[in-house]
Design a protein around this motif. Sequence first.
Motif: not given
Length: 403
Positions: A69, A71, A176, A236, A314
């Motif tokens: 995960h 970005h 996603k 999460h 994340d």
Amino acid sequence: MSGTDPFVLAVSRVHDGLGFLPDDDYVVVVAEGTVVDLGPRARLLGRYSALPLVDHSGAVLTPGWIDAHVHSTMPGNGRPIEEVAPAPFETRIAVATANLRAHLAGGVTTVRDLGSHLDYLAWSPGPGLMPRVLRYGMPITAERGHMHLFGGALGAARTVTDVARANLAAGADGLKLVASGGGTLGTVPHETTLTSDQIAEAVRLAHAQGKRVTVHALTNGAILAATAAGADGIEHLGFLAADGLSHVQQEALEAAVAAGVVFGSTLGCNEAYLHLSGSNGTVEHDEQSVRTEYYRRNADRVLGAGGRMAVGTDAGWKHTPFGAYVRELQPLAGAGVPAERLLHLATAGNADALGVPGLTGMIRPGHPADLVVIDGVDFAARAPKVVEVVVAGRRLVSSETQW
Ligand SMILES: [Zn+2]
């Protein structure tokens, strides 16, 4: 020695993705991007004496780590999505390039990007050595929903089918969805924002192409909806209830575990803020402390119930930097996951969860050579130092000069 030349790597211990091999002192032989041999140093070293030896005696070899995960196009320096998403393509790609290099140097040889613009799918990672990048395209989200700034929002004339098809046509490796609010301004983390039918439509389209679907689902309701829809993953460990607090709903937990849904860990993403100097005493420090606490507690619940977990940081979001994957391993170790299982989750376990078990995550002859060497595995006691990284048979050190 150029990037693709064969070499022999000598280490003390080996975790092959499934577990630690018995005994000490192994060599791994790498050629043409692949592991071609693996065995005791005493038996194999003579056979390959013509090849250059990279000697890391005393260190531990594991498959290259997988971050489930990230970005990629966000800086992870505290700047929110509202500020960074409008940047032009070239700026976002420059950010991604620096991020991916930092993650590779930190031992991560594969990342799964769970939220960027559609144009990010067209980029060929480089120049220089890069991790493998799996990209899920624009997150499919409600109108003005969490992460809508990446361009994947639904609207009166834009359905889940439309956004899912746009992603898949542009080459997305999976889909996603965003089924609850989150850290985007104007959204409420404890509100469920997509229906099970909407998620099921994306699942149908992705699965028809052999691709996976994971869902940002902070609420018990969103977890139930994603599970009922047949999603492969839930991001999460929120289990938020209507009062905004985390109350694990037994029905949601049991349904997800029974369906084999994989929970993305992201334990370190709230904690990242607590590491910042000057953060003490702020309102956000209090909020992130509370989140860190309940993510850890919920990780215990999920693992204790036999649930599957993917290791994901994340990175890029808010204060979570690239190059610090170990910060995700440490809280999991602190939650009682032994090093052997933790390294399995970070490698072969994640490869399974992402549906790419042949691509990466194992050390065995015939398998692609994605490798990391570290100087210890007592993650709870201290962050190990990454001393060697190999991706597709190429050593990071030998490629650094190309940067
Ligand atoms: Zn995220």
